[in-house]
Design a protein around this motif. Structure first.
Motif, PDB file in Angstrom:
ATOM      1  N   TRP A 164      44.762  85.099  52.287  1.00  0.00           N
ATOM      2  CA  TRP A 164      44.076  84.478  53.301  1.00  0.00           C
ATOM      3  C   TRP A 164      44.980  83.787  54.014  1.00  0.00           C
ATOM      4  O   TRP A 164      45.649  82.701  53.829  1.00  0.00           O
ATOM      5  CB  TRP A 164      43.060  83.462  52.882  1.00  0.00           C
TER       6      TRP A 164
ATOM      7  N   VAL B 138      38.041  85.431  47.055  1.00  0.00           N
ATOM      8  CA  VAL B 138      36.900  85.708  47.963  1.00  0.00           C
ATOM      9  C   VAL B 138      35.657  85.882  46.878  1.00  0.00           C
ATOM     10  O   VAL B 138      35.517  86.577  46.006  1.00  0.00           O
ATOM     11  CB  VAL B 138      36.929  87.109  48.454  1.00  0.00           C
TER      12      VAL B 138
ATOM     13  N   VAL C 123      35.424  81.972  50.849  1.00  0.00           N
ATOM     14  CA  VAL C 123      36.744  81.885  50.592  1.00  0.00           C
ATOM     15  C   VAL C 123      37.491  80.520  50.371  1.00  0.00           C
ATOM     16  O   VAL C 123      37.204  79.831  50.942  1.00  0.00           O
ATOM     17  CB  VAL C 123      37.557  82.524  51.926  1.00  0.00           C
TER      18      VAL C 123
END
Length: 549
Positions: free
Chosen positions: A151, A158, A64
């Motif tokens: 996030w 991602v 990520v």
């Protein structure tokens, strides 16, 4: 809002009532709510732990990161794939995890191009060259899938990363196998038709040489024709060896003995300016292989090493027993675990680039100048080794020379015994049935056999040969037949004849028998085999050998 107001009222009431009264009035409710809160927190921790387990159970690496290339979170697979740990992984950005084949600025531009596509389409899928930051020279191929996400409230990406190095290696092996198969089909057609014609040239040249006065210009010219035809036959055999279609006569052999027997020939082959070092193992297992194929392997590797040396250098030949384990076999897809006899040929020449190494076994690939090589030498070695259930490993670098290791399986059975005594070149009075669909070769073989005293019934068509057999009652000692023919092949023709005349033995002729009959079938049929193109002495010797067996 109702929940917050209740808590405020509870706080005010507790202050106003005093400790004892508030404990009796509100403590049970407060305890219940605290218990609920703790249960919710524990449930959240369990959920997070479960998600972390799932996250770290993925075989693919997950990264990520933000749109500046900063790493925000990774799973365990990512740590293993890139050789970093949880503490250090965030100190590197995406540039550090990528191999810059186009330079740092070009790589950064490529990132922005990919992220632009991601923002417009919501996802992206591509191949990438990855790098381990702590091992800069160990780049590897990956397949990357990107999805846009949030996030902890910030825009992020991602990335799911899959190491495809093994897949690409297997694809390369499949591609090589397909090329091998394609060449095998080509070689089969070339071998069948070309070997027939070469057989006619060699055979008639042999007949003319019998009548030509020795040491005359005519005899010399005929010898040159014969020599050129045999050289052409060798090229065809090299094609068949690469395609693993070459007819072979395997035996239990000692590799030390075979390599030792080529030493004088190799000395002349590589020249006096090069040193030849021979290091045989004192205890060597036996291998199951055609001795002539060992000669081909050693000769081709020695020539390749000689050409890599330039004006001078050393070629070293070694033998050893080696046990290949599961780990080594996994790293070398051609290998299988087991015991092997290894022949190593090393030179201290100029070495090879990775690009050249990737193509050295390709047919017709050569780095030599025009007219200096056919590009079939190493391809021949590759085909022979694979035909004998072995594998090859190559180690080379520019300026450091090259090492070829030929792994041949240890022979576990007994030696059935090779025919060592030469059969005397003589004829006979027996009746033979000769079947060959190439008219010129049929006429030549009949002339050779009749010239040696045999009575020959001949036909260019298998069905006609069956009719000859049925209408002729005299004993037939031997069926001499081509293997590949229209209508019935040689093996099928023999089966039909054997049903009514089981005493008849077969001698099969072919330059390309692999798809028609196997060595096991030859043994079961008590059959002989003669590879095309053959010489007059070879044909007569093989016929007599089978008749006298």
């Amino acid at each position: 809002m109702k929940e917050r107001r209740d808590w405020n009222q509870m706080r005010d009431s507790i202050i106003g009532l005093g400790e004892e009264s508030s404990r009796r009035t509100y403590y049970p409710e407060l305890l219940a709510r605290v218990t609920q809160l703790e249960a919710a927190q524990e449930s959240l921790r369990q959920s997070e732990a479960n998600l972390r387990v799932l996250f770290n159970s993925l075989h693919d690496a997950v990264i990520v990161h933000d749109f500046e290339g900063r790493v925000l979170e990774v799973n365990d697979a990512m740590l293993a794939m890139y050789g970093v740990d949880q503490k250090s992984c965030r100190t590197y950005n995406l540039m550090d995890y990528s191999a810059p084949s186009v330079g740092d600025q070009g790589l950064e531009a490529k990132f922005h191009e990919i992220w632009s596509t991601l923002r417009s389409e919501g996802h992206a899928l591509f191949r990438w060259k990855a790098r381990r930051p702590l091992s800069p020279g160990l780049d590897f191929d990956v397949e990357v899938s990107l999805r846009q996400a949030f996030w902890f409230g910030q825009e992020a990406v991602v990335a799911v990363v899959r190491d495809i190095s093994e897949r690409l290696r297997l694809e390369a092996m499949l591609h090589q196998a397909q090329k091998l198969d394609s060449l095998g089909q080509l070689a089969g057609g070339v071998a069948h038709d070309t070997n027939n014609m070469l057989g006619v040239i060699i055979g008639y040249t042999d007949l003319l040489l019998e009548d030509a006065p020795a040491a005359t210009p005519l005899a010399n010219d005929l010898e040159q024709i014969r020599k050129a035809a045999l050289h052409s036959a060798d090229l065809t055999r090299q094609l068949l060896a690469f395609a693993r279609k070459q007819p072979i006569n395997p035996q239990v052999v000692d590799l030390n003995v075979l390599v030792e027997s080529t030493h004088k020939m190799l000395r002349r082959l590589i020249g006096e300016q090069h040193a030849l070092v021979w290091k045989p193992s004192t205890t060597l297992w036996s291998v199951w292989i055609d001795p002539s194929q060992v000669d081909q392997i050693v000769t081709n590797l020695a020539v390749n090493a000689r050409d890599a040396l330039g004006s001078g250098g050393t070629i070293t030949l070694e033998t050893a027993n080696v046990q290949v384990d599961e780990t080594y076999a996994h790293q070398h897809p051609d290998a299988k675990p087991g015991d092997y006899v290894v022949l190593t040929v090393t030179d201290d020449g100029h070495g090879m680039t990775p690009e050249v190494q990737a193509r050295i076994f390709d047919p017709f690939f050569t780095t030599k100048g025009l007219g200096r090589g056919t590009g079939l030498g190493l391809a021949t070695v590759y085909g022979i080794v694979r035909q004998n259930e072995g594998f090859i490993s190559v180690y080379s670098a520019l300026g450091e020379g090259t090492t070829f290791r030929i792994h041949l399986p240890k022979h576990l059975g007994e030696n059935p015994g090779a025919q060592e005594a030469e059969v005397a070149l003589k004829g006979g009075k027996e009746t033979l049935l000769l079947v060959e669909d190439e008219e010129a070769l049929l006429e030549l073989a009949q002339r050779i056999l009749e010239g040696a005293g045999y009575r020959v019934m001949s036909s260019s068509r298998p069905i006609e040969a069956l009719h000859l057999m049925e209408t002729n009652s005299e004993p037939i000692a031997l069926l001499v037949t081509d293997l590949i023919m229209p209508g019935l092949n040689g093996s099928e023709l023999y089966q039909r004849i054997h049903a009514s005349r089981p005493e008849v033995r077969p001698l099969f002729l072919s330059g390309y028998p692999a798809d028609t009959i196997t060595l096991q079938e030859l043994s079961e049929k008590r059959a002989g085999f003669l590879q095309k193109p053959f010489t007059r002495p070879a044909l007569l010797a093989k016929v007599r050998e089978i008749l006298d067996a």
